[in-house]
Write a protein that holds these residues in place. Sequence first.
Motif, mmCIF file in Angstrom:
data_model
loop_
_atom_site.group_PDB
_atom_site.id
_atom_site.type_symbol
_atom_site.label_atom_id
_atom_site.label_comp_id
_atom_site.label_asym_id
_atom_site.label_seq_id
_atom_site.Cartn_x
_atom_site.Cartn_y
_atom_site.Cartn_z
ATOM 1 N N ARG A 1 -10.339 4.196 -4.745
ATOM 2 C CA ARG A 1 -9.941 5.563 -4.389
ATOM 3 C C ARG A 1 -8.788 5.560 -3.405
ATOM 4 N NH1 ARG A 1 -15.462 9.282 -3.887
ATOM 5 N NH2 ARG A 1 -16.105 9.036 -6.068
ATOM 6 N N THR A 2 -8.809 4.649 -2.458
ATOM 7 C CA THR A 2 -7.694 4.557 -1.510
ATOM 8 C C THR A 2 -6.430 4.094 -2.211
ATOM 9 O OG1 THR A 2 -9.304 3.970 0.214
ATOM 10 C CG2 THR A 2 -6.985 3.615 0.711
ATOM 11 N N HIS A 3 -6.576 3.165 -3.150
ATOM 12 C CA HIS A 3 -5.423 2.682 -3.912
ATOM 13 C C HIS A 3 -4.821 3.809 -4.745
ATOM 14 C CE1 HIS A 3 -3.646 0.796 -7.587
ATOM 15 N NE2 HIS A 3 -3.069 0.047 -6.680
ATOM 16 N N ARG A 4 -5.655 4.603 -5.371
ATOM 17 C CA ARG A 4 -5.160 5.737 -6.165
ATOM 18 C C ARG A 4 -4.431 6.733 -5.280
ATOM 19 N NH1 ARG A 4 -7.568 10.719 -7.614
ATOM 20 N NH2 ARG A 4 -6.822 11.552 -9.622
ATOM 21 N N GLN A 5 -4.960 6.985 -4.093
ATOM 22 C CA GLN A 5 -4.300 7.904 -3.170
ATOM 23 C C GLN A 5 -2.960 7.349 -2.716
ATOM 24 O OE1 GLN A 5 -5.353 11.018 -2.352
ATOM 25 N NE2 GLN A 5 -3.375 11.211 -1.344
ATOM 26 N N ALA A 6 -2.882 6.040 -2.505
ATOM 27 C CA ALA A 6 -1.608 5.426 -2.113
ATOM 28 C C ALA A 6 -0.571 5.560 -3.220
ATOM 29 C CB ALA A 6 -1.825 3.953 -1.760
ATOM 30 N N LEU A 7 -0.994 5.395 -4.470
ATOM 31 C CA LEU A 7 -0.068 5.559 -5.591
ATOM 32 C C LEU A 7 0.408 7.003 -5.698
ATOM 33 C CD1 LEU A 7 -1.739 3.397 -8.382
ATOM 34 C CD2 LEU A 7 0.216 2.805 -6.937
ATOM 35 N N ILE B 1 4.012 1.897 -0.987
ATOM 36 C CA ILE B 1 4.003 0.910 -2.069
ATOM 37 C C ILE B 1 3.403 -0.404 -1.584
ATOM 38 C CG2 ILE B 1 5.481 -0.465 -3.578
ATOM 39 C CD1 ILE B 1 7.328 1.935 -3.795
ATOM 40 N N ALA B 2 3.741 -0.805 -0.363
ATOM 41 C CA ALA B 2 3.175 -2.041 0.182
ATOM 42 C C ALA B 2 1.659 -1.915 0.358
ATOM 43 C CB ALA B 2 3.842 -2.374 1.515
ATOM 44 N N SER B 3 1.206 -0.737 0.801
ATOM 45 C CA SER B 3 -0.236 -0.528 0.952
ATOM 46 C C SER B 3 -0.941 -0.600 -0.390
ATOM 47 C CB SER B 3 -0.500 0.830 1.609
ATOM 48 O OG SER B 3 0.059 0.886 2.905
ATOM 49 N N ALA B 4 -0.343 0.030 -1.413
ATOM 50 C CA ALA B 4 -0.941 -0.009 -2.742
ATOM 51 C C ALA B 4 -1.018 -1.441 -3.268
ATOM 52 C CB ALA B 4 -0.144 0.871 -3.700
ATOM 53 N N HIS B 5 0.021 -2.229 -3.010
ATOM 54 C CA HIS B 5 0.021 -3.619 -3.464
ATOM 55 C C HIS B 5 -1.065 -4.427 -2.752
ATOM 56 C CE1 HIS B 5 1.572 -7.426 -4.986
ATOM 57 N NE2 HIS B 5 1.565 -7.883 -3.743
ATOM 58 N N THR B 6 -1.193 -4.238 -1.449
ATOM 59 C CA THR B 6 -2.224 -4.953 -0.692
ATOM 60 C C THR B 6 -3.619 -4.566 -1.161
ATOM 61 O OG1 THR B 6 -0.769 -5.064 1.242
ATOM 62 C CG2 THR B 6 -3.121 -5.413 1.606
ATOM 63 N N LEU B 7 -3.827 -3.259 -1.377
ATOM 64 C CA LEU B 7 -5.126 -2.796 -1.843
ATOM 65 C C LEU B 7 -5.449 -3.341 -3.231
ATOM 66 C CD1 LEU B 7 -4.944 0.905 -0.640
ATOM 67 C CD2 LEU B 7 -6.564 -0.810 0.161
ATOM 68 N N TRP B 8 -4.430 -3.404 -4.103
ATOM 69 C CA TRP B 8 -4.686 -3.914 -5.441
ATOM 70 C C TRP B 8 -5.106 -5.385 -5.405
ATOM 71 C CZ3 TRP B 8 -6.555 -3.594 -9.813
ATOM 72 C CH2 TRP B 8 -6.286 -4.528 -10.812
ATOM 73 N N THR B 9 -4.517 -6.164 -4.512
ATOM 74 C CA THR B 9 -4.925 -7.567 -4.384
ATOM 75 C C THR B 9 -6.395 -7.667 -4.001
ATOM 76 O OG1 THR B 9 -2.674 -8.190 -3.728
ATOM 77 C CG2 THR B 9 -4.445 -9.736 -3.205
ATOM 78 N N GLN B 10 -6.828 -6.820 -3.075
ATOM 79 C CA GLN B 10 -8.228 -6.831 -2.654
ATOM 80 C C GLN B 10 -9.142 -6.327 -3.771
ATOM 81 O OE1 GLN B 10 -7.954 -4.370 0.807
ATOM 82 N NE2 GLN B 10 -7.098 -5.984 2.103
ATOM 83 N N ILE B 11 -8.685 -5.315 -4.511
ATOM 84 C CA ILE B 11 -9.478 -4.783 -5.617
ATOM 85 C C ILE B 11 -9.671 -5.843 -6.693
ATOM 86 C CG2 ILE B 11 -9.431 -3.129 -7.538
ATOM 87 C CD1 ILE B 11 -8.043 -1.176 -5.617
ATOM 88 N N ASP B 12 -8.589 -6.529 -7.036
ATOM 89 C CA ASP B 12 -8.656 -7.539 -8.091
ATOM 90 C C ASP B 12 -9.608 -8.666 -7.703
ATOM 91 O OD1 ASP B 12 -7.923 -8.561 -10.592
ATOM 92 O OD2 ASP B 12 -6.403 -9.845 -9.712
ATOM 93 N N ASN B 13 -9.527 -9.102 -6.450
ATOM 94 C CA ASN B 13 -10.422 -10.183 -5.999
ATOM 95 C C ASN B 13 -11.884 -9.745 -6.007
ATOM 96 O OD1 ASN B 13 -8.190 -11.837 -5.590
ATOM 97 N ND2 ASN B 13 -7.991 -11.264 -3.436
#
Length: 412
Positions: A136-142, A254-266
């Motif tokens: 949800r945080t990643h979606r909000q960042a996007l 964009i940097a926040s979304a990228h960082t969050l996506w790395t955590q989501i994927d892991n």
Amino acid sequence: MRYYAGLDWGESHHDVAVVDEQGQLITHLRVTDDVHGLAQLLAALAAVRRNRSSIPIGIETGRGLMVAGLRKAGQPVVVLNPTQVANYRSRLAAQRKKSDRGDAHLLAHVLRVDGDAHRPAPAVSPQAAALRELTRTHRQALHTAGLLARRLRSVLRDYYPGAATAWAHLPGGLTRPEARTVLTAAPNPTRAARLTHRRLETLLTASGRTRLITAEASRLHELFHTRTLRQPAEVETAMGHTTTALLTQLNAAIASAHTLWTQIDNLAEQHPHTAIYRSFPGMGPLLAARLLAELGDDPQRFPTARNLRAFCAATPITWASGTSHKVSHRRKANPILAETGHLWAFATLTRSPGARALYDRRRATGDRHPAALRRIYARLLGSLHHCLRAGILYDEDLAFPAPPDSAAENGT
């Protein structure tokens, strides 16, 4: 004797009311939003009934430390929709009124009267709950990045038309790394006109671009040297500062979304249901993580595929009264599930022959594009429900079996 509790949530304190089967108020208390308040609340419930876990608590939010503490203590929590709760007020009094104490009593009354229509909050694992928070945080960042990109384009059109259109034909537009890098170095037309061909190549390389650097530098060099209407120098400089500020915010989003996506994927890779979700056609890593996060991993949450479809807004609703009969799609639903379902169904059109055939049949019968996609979404959710229950991966032949006439033609 059965008892029901209601908790009216507040930032610093919560009002709690407990009623019996006849609706008589047994106890009322106000607790603080901390460890002591939680202990006081559990003690009050235990004083009403030794087995306090048999007393459900109605609350209008599923988030917060108090809710987490109650669920950790084994207390059943029922999350009630605030709109539905508001409709109950007129059942208790002709004159609508509101107070913290009254709201707690109202929530308990809702469970007493219609408790069978409201299910306790699902028993989601901490891993799935963490995944939901991250997605949800990643979606909000996007969404924030998209909003900032649109604001940036609006500003550029007022003084820097070359930059506003330079990357419009490319995927991502102004959110592309080369666009942000070039605009940071040249936030106004005057500075852009000073960029040499070599300097543009250096900026493109620094942004991470690896292909057609010379051709792209030539295109930008020609574009930035084209004569256009200009703002006064002072205004142009000021708007350049605005662009720089927007670029800073855009880069951060964009940097926040990228960082969050790395955590989501892991985190998603460690969940046992991820392999089942990703076995479906059109289900990329991001869509799989979002769907898993929103549906959770409680095996008892959706007893049937129909329950799952209704929760995901994939089944229509019918309004029938007298001679009036109307069927429409569900508009009041989880927006993340509705968005994810649309993207998932659309992606399957090129990856699943069965989904494409179903889409073509529905379009031929008169369904519009969104309605046909919802049909695919509903079919996929039925398959997902079966795969999760059986612990198996997706099978195209089972999800979309061939019609009998086609099977006969193929000699099967």
